[in-house]
Motif scaffolding. Structure first.
Motif, PDB file in Angstrom:
ATOM      1  N   THR A 152       3.289   6.368 -13.079  1.00 39.07           N
ATOM      2  CA  THR A 152       2.870   7.360 -14.185  1.00 39.07           C
ATOM      3  C   THR A 152       1.433   7.064 -14.758  1.00 39.07           C
ATOM      4  OG1 THR A 152       5.273   7.505 -14.410  1.00 39.07           O
ATOM      5  CG2 THR A 152       3.976   8.448 -16.301  1.00 39.07           C
ATOM      6  N   LYS A 153       1.463   5.799 -14.988  1.00 39.21           N
ATOM      7  CA  LYS A 153      -0.028   5.381 -15.811  1.00 39.21           C
ATOM      8  C   LYS A 153      -1.234   5.538 -14.675  1.00 39.21           C
ATOM      9  CE  LYS A 153       0.410   1.635 -18.887  1.00 39.21           C
ATOM     10  NZ  LYS A 153       0.397   0.296 -19.260  1.00 39.21           N
ATOM     11  N   VAL A 154      -1.172   5.262 -13.342  1.00 39.76           N
ATOM     12  CA  VAL A 154      -1.764   5.307 -12.534  1.00 39.76           C
ATOM     13  C   VAL A 154      -2.375   6.791 -12.166  1.00 39.76           C
ATOM     14  CG1 VAL A 154      -2.441   5.270 -10.073  1.00 39.76           C
ATOM     15  CG2 VAL A 154      -1.219   3.300 -10.904  1.00 39.76           C
ATOM     16  N   ARG A 155      -1.224   7.597 -12.122  1.00 36.06           N
ATOM     17  CA  ARG A 155      -1.559   9.259 -12.134  1.00 36.06           C
ATOM     18  C   ARG A 155      -2.362   9.806 -13.327  1.00 36.06           C
ATOM     19  NH1 ARG A 155      -0.016  13.283  -9.261  1.00 36.06           N
ATOM     20  NH2 ARG A 155       1.657  12.333  -8.220  1.00 36.06           N
ATOM     21  N   LEU A 156      -1.994   9.178 -14.565  1.00 38.71           N
ATOM     22  CA  LEU A 156      -2.565   9.599 -15.869  1.00 38.71           C
ATOM     23  C   LEU A 156      -4.002   9.002 -15.844  1.00 38.71           C
ATOM     24  CD1 LEU A 156       0.143   9.682 -18.294  1.00 38.71           C
ATOM     25  CD2 LEU A 156      -0.955  11.546 -17.621  1.00 38.71           C
ATOM     26  N   ALA A 157      -4.095   7.900 -15.639  1.00 35.15           N
ATOM     27  CA  ALA A 157      -5.389   6.942 -15.648  1.00 35.15           C
ATOM     28  C   ALA A 157      -6.545   7.603 -14.876  1.00 35.15           C
ATOM     29  CB  ALA A 157      -5.380   5.438 -15.486  1.00 35.15           C
ATOM     30  N   TYR A 158      -6.208   7.800 -13.754  1.00 35.34           N
ATOM     31  CA  TYR A 158      -6.896   8.383 -12.587  1.00 35.34           C
ATOM     32  C   TYR A 158      -7.046  10.052 -12.426  1.00 35.34           C
ATOM     33  CZ  TYR A 158      -7.401   3.305 -11.856  1.00 35.34           C
ATOM     34  OH  TYR A 158      -7.790   2.056 -12.380  1.00 35.34           O
ATOM     35  N   GLN A 159      -6.299  10.516 -13.064  1.00 38.95           N
ATOM     36  CA  GLN A 159      -6.140  12.003 -13.010  1.00 38.95           C
ATOM     37  C   GLN A 159      -6.003  12.504 -11.378  1.00 38.95           C
ATOM     38  OE1 GLN A 159      -9.624  14.099 -15.224  1.00 38.95           O
ATOM     39  NE2 GLN A 159      -9.758  11.664 -15.729  1.00 38.95           N
ATOM     40  N   ILE A 160      -5.031  11.935 -10.957  1.00 34.36           N
ATOM     41  CA  ILE A 160      -4.474  12.299  -9.668  1.00 34.36           C
ATOM     42  C   ILE A 160      -4.023  13.659  -9.440  1.00 34.36           C
ATOM     43  CG2 ILE A 160      -3.192  11.664  -7.585  1.00 34.36           C
ATOM     44  CD1 ILE A 160      -3.637   8.742  -8.608  1.00 34.36           C
ATOM     45  N   PRO A 161      -4.390  14.560  -8.842  1.00 33.77           N
ATOM     46  CA  PRO A 161      -3.967  16.028  -8.543  1.00 33.77           C
ATOM     47  C   PRO A 161      -2.584  16.116  -8.295  1.00 33.77           C
ATOM     48  CG  PRO A 161      -6.004  15.633  -7.246  1.00 33.77           C
ATOM     49  CD  PRO A 161      -5.588  14.362  -7.837  1.00 33.77           C
ATOM     50  N   GLU A 162      -1.831  17.198  -8.395  1.00 30.65           N
ATOM     51  CA  GLU A 162      -0.492  17.376  -7.822  1.00 30.65           C
ATOM     52  C   GLU A 162      -0.548  17.379  -6.246  1.00 30.65           C
ATOM     53  OE1 GLU A 162       2.177  20.578  -8.777  1.00 30.65           O
ATOM     54  OE2 GLU A 162       1.375  20.425 -10.616  1.00 30.65           O
ATOM     55  N   GLY A 163       0.496  17.101  -5.973  1.00 32.84           N
ATOM     56  CA  GLY A 163       0.403  17.108  -4.218  1.00 32.84           C
ATOM     57  C   GLY A 163      -0.079  15.741  -3.590  1.00 32.84           C
ATOM     58  N   LEU A 164      -0.764  14.772  -4.609  1.00 35.96           N
ATOM     59  CA  LEU A 164      -0.897  13.590  -3.946  1.00 35.96           C
ATOM     60  C   LEU A 164      -0.266  12.535  -5.016  1.00 35.96           C
ATOM     61  CD1 LEU A 164      -3.990  15.193  -3.701  1.00 35.96           C
ATOM     62  CD2 LEU A 164      -4.265  13.220  -2.456  1.00 35.96           C
ATOM     63  N   ASP A 165       0.428  11.476  -4.311  1.00 35.47           N
ATOM     64  CA  ASP A 165       0.914  10.609  -5.022  1.00 35.47           C
ATOM     65  C   ASP A 165       0.603   9.282  -5.057  1.00 35.47           C
ATOM     66  OD1 ASP A 165       2.875  12.420  -5.954  1.00 35.47           O
ATOM     67  OD2 ASP A 165       4.308  12.130  -4.206  1.00 35.47           O
ATOM     68  N   PRO A 166       0.354   8.327  -6.127  1.00 27.95           N
ATOM     69  CA  PRO A 166       0.174   6.985  -5.906  1.00 27.95           C
ATOM     70  C   PRO A 166       1.510   6.312  -5.331  1.00 27.95           C
ATOM     71  CG  PRO A 166       0.471   7.471  -8.272  1.00 27.95           C
ATOM     72  CD  PRO A 166       0.536   8.874  -7.390  1.00 27.95           C
ATOM     73  N   VAL A 167       1.094   5.181  -4.532  1.00 28.81           N
ATOM     74  CA  VAL A 167       2.194   4.476  -3.620  1.00 28.81           C
ATOM     75  C   VAL A 167       2.345   3.259  -4.144  1.00 28.81           C
ATOM     76  CG1 VAL A 167       3.031   4.161  -1.365  1.00 28.81           C
ATOM     77  CG2 VAL A 167       2.107   6.451  -1.937  1.00 28.81           C
ATOM     78  N   THR A 168       1.124   2.250  -4.059  1.00 28.49           N
ATOM     79  CA  THR A 168       0.976   0.939  -3.993  1.00 28.49           C
ATOM     80  C   THR A 168      -0.160   0.673  -4.882  1.00 28.49           C
ATOM     81  OG1 THR A 168       0.098   0.584  -1.823  1.00 28.49           O
ATOM     82  CG2 THR A 168       2.532   0.569  -1.969  1.00 28.49           C
ATOM     83  N   ALA A 169      -0.436  -0.749  -5.185  1.00 25.22           N
ATOM     84  CA  ALA A 169      -1.690  -1.298  -5.805  1.00 25.22           C
ATOM     85  C   ALA A 169      -1.910  -2.302  -4.488  1.00 25.22           C
ATOM     86  CB  ALA A 169      -1.566  -2.007  -7.231  1.00 25.22           C
ATOM     87  N   VAL A 170      -2.929  -2.788  -4.529  1.00 21.48           N
ATOM     88  CA  VAL A 170      -3.505  -3.892  -3.485  1.00 21.48           C
ATOM     89  C   VAL A 170      -4.357  -4.872  -4.261  1.00 21.48           C
ATOM     90  CG1 VAL A 170      -4.125  -4.142  -1.245  1.00 21.48           C
ATOM     91  CG2 VAL A 170      -3.456  -1.829  -1.676  1.00 21.48           C
ATOM     92  N   ALA A 171      -4.005  -6.059  -4.178  1.00 26.98           N
ATOM     93  CA  ALA A 171      -4.855  -7.042  -4.737  1.00 26.98           C
ATOM     94  C   ALA A 171      -5.851  -7.751  -3.259  1.00 26.98           C
ATOM     95  CB  ALA A 171      -4.105  -8.092  -5.413  1.00 26.98           C
ATOM     96  N   LEU A 172      -7.040  -7.752  -3.658  1.00 26.54           N
ATOM     97  CA  LEU A 172      -7.769  -8.204  -2.476  1.00 26.54           C
ATOM     98  C   LEU A 172      -8.794  -9.371  -2.881  1.00 26.54           C
ATOM     99  CD1 LEU A 172      -9.148  -4.607  -1.486  1.00 26.54           C
ATOM    100  CD2 LEU A 172      -8.349  -6.187   0.330  1.00 26.54           C
ATOM    101  N   GLY A 173      -8.841 -10.306  -2.312  1.00 27.82           N
ATOM    102  CA  GLY A 173      -9.576 -11.651  -3.015  1.00 27.82           C
ATOM    103  C   GLY A 173      -9.551 -12.833  -2.104  1.00 27.82           C
ATOM    104  N   TYR A 174      -9.681 -13.826  -2.752  1.00 28.00           N
ATOM    105  CA  TYR A 174     -10.118 -15.076  -1.963  1.00 28.00           C
ATOM    106  C   TYR A 174      -8.858 -16.163  -2.378  1.00 28.00           C
ATOM    107  CZ  TYR A 174     -14.215 -12.678  -1.210  1.00 28.00           C
ATOM    108  OH  TYR A 174     -15.127 -11.581  -0.825  1.00 28.00           O
ATOM    109  N   LEU A 175      -8.598 -17.068  -1.639  1.00 28.56           N
ATOM    110  CA  LEU A 175      -7.604 -18.067  -1.903  1.00 28.56           C
ATOM    111  C   LEU A 175      -8.097 -18.917  -3.047  1.00 28.56           C
ATOM    112  CD1 LEU A 175      -6.127 -19.382   1.283  1.00 28.56           C
ATOM    113  CD2 LEU A 175      -4.991 -17.899  -0.287  1.00 28.56           C
ATOM    114  N   GLY A 176      -7.348 -19.168  -3.968  1.00 25.83           N
ATOM    115  CA  GLY A 176      -7.558 -20.055  -5.204  1.00 25.83           C
ATOM    116  C   GLY A 176      -7.281 -21.494  -4.975  1.00 25.83           C
TER     117      GLY A 176
END
Ligand SMILES: Cc1cc2nc3c(=O)[nH]c(=O)nc-3n(C[C@H](O)[C@H](O)[C@H](O)COP(=O)(O)O)c2cc1C
Length: 214
Positions: A152-176
């Protein structure tokens, strides 16, 4: 098939070599991919970030609909990055705040060509993510996907239009560096990687009957 392929004991790659122990050799980028918790909070190589998204773009999809979309937040843009972190579940924020870039995956639920429902939209998003993971591994980038997202936060924060749904988040990076990281995260990263065997996954003739090819 009894011979296993996998990390060597105490080889030069050390404790953080999480290569899959496979029943038969598979492509190195597939065996070497894993989902680490200990990340090094350094900026993302922008060119590499575009490259992994280009790899995702070339996935197969039903009717070539390409139902996937991505929202990107780079660590280098502190305000945007912190807005993205804020959309993750707390347990994921604890480690994903050290990512170099965060993505949100978004799926279009209907075919653009005729407006009918796309039953396989999430399947095709998964294919795109598979491409992204393989390309990232080849570039030395680690990927940790997350279902633990406040959608819900993702939809609101990025104003995702109806008919499209956020599904996952993805962290990209480097081993610590495990030597200086949170003990609990280091412990999680030390867990062996396990999978259900093919004998319980590949059937033939009737449900639950292992295929003779295995
Ligand atoms: C769609 C999806 C959602 C996931 N969600 C989370 C999550 O919210 N938090 C987390 O720590 N890991 C998450 N993971 C990572 C999985 O736990 C991980 O891929 C799995 O344990 C297999 O480990 P491996 O990727 O190292 O082979 C997710 C993975 C996928 C593909």
């Amino acid at each position: 098939m009894s011979e296993k392929t996998g990390p060597s004991n105490g080889g030069e790659s050390g404790a953080r070599d999480k290569r899959a122990s496979t029943s038969t050799p598979i492509l190195p980028v597939l065996a070497e991919r894993w989902s680490p918790y200990v990340l090094d909070p350094r900026p993302m190589n922008r060119e590499h970030l575009v490259t992994v998204l280009e790899a995702a773009r070339w996935a197969a999809s039903s009717y070539n609909e390409q139902p996937w979309r991505f929202l990107v937040a780079e660590r280098g843009d502190a305000a945007e990055f912190s807005r993205a972190v804020d959309c993750l579940m707390e347990a994921n924020q604890a480690w994903a705040r050290n990512a170099s870039a965060l993505l949100f995956t978004v799926v279009s639920r209907t075919f653009a060509r005729n407006g009918s429902p796309n039953r396989v939209a999430e399947h095709d998003l998964g294919l795109a993510m598979g491409n992204l993971c393989a390309q990232a591994t080849a570039l030395g980038i680690v990927v940790h996907q997350m279902g633990g997202v406040n959608l819900t936060k993702v939809r609101l924060a990025y104003q995702i239009p109806e008919g499209l749904d956020p599904v996952t988040a993805v962290a990209l990076g480097y081993l610590g560096d495990a030597a200086t990281a949170d003990e609990e995260l280091v412990k999680r990263d030390a867990q062996p990687r396990v999978r259900r065997p093919l004998s319980e996954t590949v059937f033939a003739g009737k449900w639950g009957q292992t295929s003779p090819i295995i």
